[in-house]
Design a protein around this motif. Structure first.
Motif, short mmCIF file in Angstrom:
data_model
loop_
_atom_site.label_atom_id
_atom_site.label_comp_id
_atom_site.label_asym_id
_atom_site.label_seq_id
_atom_site.Cartn_x
_atom_site.Cartn_y
_atom_site.Cartn_z
N LYS A 1 101.54 -14.15 16.17
CA LYS A 1 101.84 -13.06 15.26
C LYS A 1 102.23 -13.58 13.88
N TRP A 2 101.64 -12.96 12.87
CA TRP A 2 101.95 -13.24 11.47
C TRP A 2 102.31 -11.92 10.79
N TYR A 3 103.23 -12.01 9.84
CA TYR A 3 103.61 -10.87 9.01
C TYR A 3 103.05 -11.09 7.62
N GLU A 4 102.53 -10.04 7.04
CA GLU A 4 102.02 -10.14 5.68
C GLU A 4 103.19 -10.06 4.71
N ALA A 5 103.39 -11.12 3.93
CA ALA A 5 104.47 -11.16 2.94
C ALA A 5 103.98 -10.64 1.59
N GLU A 6 102.81 -11.12 1.17
CA GLU A 6 102.20 -10.70 -0.10
C GLU A 6 100.69 -10.73 0.07
N ARG A 7 100.02 -9.98 -0.83
CA ARG A 7 98.56 -9.92 -0.77
C ARG A 7 98.00 -9.46 -2.11
N TYR A 8 96.72 -9.73 -2.30
CA TYR A 8 95.99 -9.10 -3.40
C TYR A 8 95.74 -7.65 -3.00
N PHE A 9 95.55 -6.79 -3.98
CA PHE A 9 95.24 -5.39 -3.68
C PHE A 9 93.98 -5.31 -2.84
N ALA A 10 94.04 -4.48 -1.81
CA ALA A 10 92.88 -4.22 -0.97
C ALA A 10 92.90 -2.75 -0.60
N LEU A 11 91.82 -2.05 -0.86
CA LEU A 11 91.75 -0.62 -0.59
C LEU A 11 92.08 -0.31 0.86
N PHE A 12 91.61 -1.14 1.78
CA PHE A 12 91.85 -0.87 3.19
C PHE A 12 93.32 -1.01 3.59
N GLU A 13 94.15 -1.57 2.71
CA GLU A 13 95.58 -1.67 2.98
C GLU A 13 96.40 -0.76 2.07
N PHE A 14 95.75 0.12 1.34
CA PHE A 14 96.45 0.97 0.38
C PHE A 14 97.60 1.73 1.05
N GLY A 15 98.79 1.59 0.48
CA GLY A 15 99.96 2.29 1.00
C GLY A 15 100.47 1.75 2.32
#
Length: 188
Positions: free
Chosen positions: A41-55
């Motif tokens: 298991k990994w937790y997302e700390a930061e990311r580039y903008f991605a429409l599929f992750e919006f909100g």
């Protein structure tokens, strides 16, 4: 030909990432990658903008090794707007040697299931991973980057290790968005 490139660019942008003028840059990837240590298991700390992750908040990725050598993926998130949980299953496959950190990821349930690059630029397996994705569309490229951590709210020292990898590869930090990992269900 320009029209085809434009259609591909728009289609790629609809699925995600940040568009850039120019081709995908060369990246310094880690040596001697061990997929067995990366799973879990990994937790997302930061990311580039991605429409599929919006909100999306409480974003996690769980990787499990399959008998055939592929990696089963379960990505989960909760909508910060509606509170509704969602998930998507995918498959990652090593592109080259078994110790090469270049994988290709497919999400079969998407309307247009395409193979997307998933390169682990660096990881210590126990606290952080920096992941890069880039696809060329003629004179444009679509880029994405993630900082994944083993803890939902990692210490600053862990993020600093990831930032060193990002800086070493000249990845712009300006496009990173911090992922909200507060008030997430314990079982998520």
């Amino acid at each position: 030909m320009l029209w085809i490139s434009l259609v591909l660019f728009v289609a790629g942008s609809a699925l995600a990432q940040v568009p850039f003028l120019g081709v995908c840059p060369n990246m310094e990837i880690m040596m001697n990658f061990e997929v067995e240590k990366y799973v879990g298991k990994w937790y997302e700390a930061e990311r580039y903008f991605a429409l599929f992750e919006f909100g999306g908040k409480c974003v996690t990725a769980n990787y499990n090794l399959s008998e055939n050598g592929s990696v089963q993926i379960m990505n989960k998130q909760i909508s910060a707007l509606t509170g509704v949980a969602s998930s998507i299953e995918g498959i990652a496959r090593l592109i080259g040697r078994s110790d090469d950190p270049k994988l290709t990821v497919t999400f079969p349930s998407l309307p247009l299931p395409v193979d997307a690059p998933y390169w682990i630029l660096d990881t210590d397996y126990k606290s952080y991973a920096v992941v890069w994705s880039c696809t060329n569309f003629g004179v444009f490229s679509i880029r994405n980057a993630w900082i994944l951590t083993r803890e939902p709210r990692p210490p600053v020292a862990v993020l600093e290790k990831a930032y060193q990898v990002i800086d070493r590869n000249n990845i712009s930090r300006a496009y990173f968005i911090r992922t909200d990992q507060k008030n997430c269900p314990a079982t998520y």
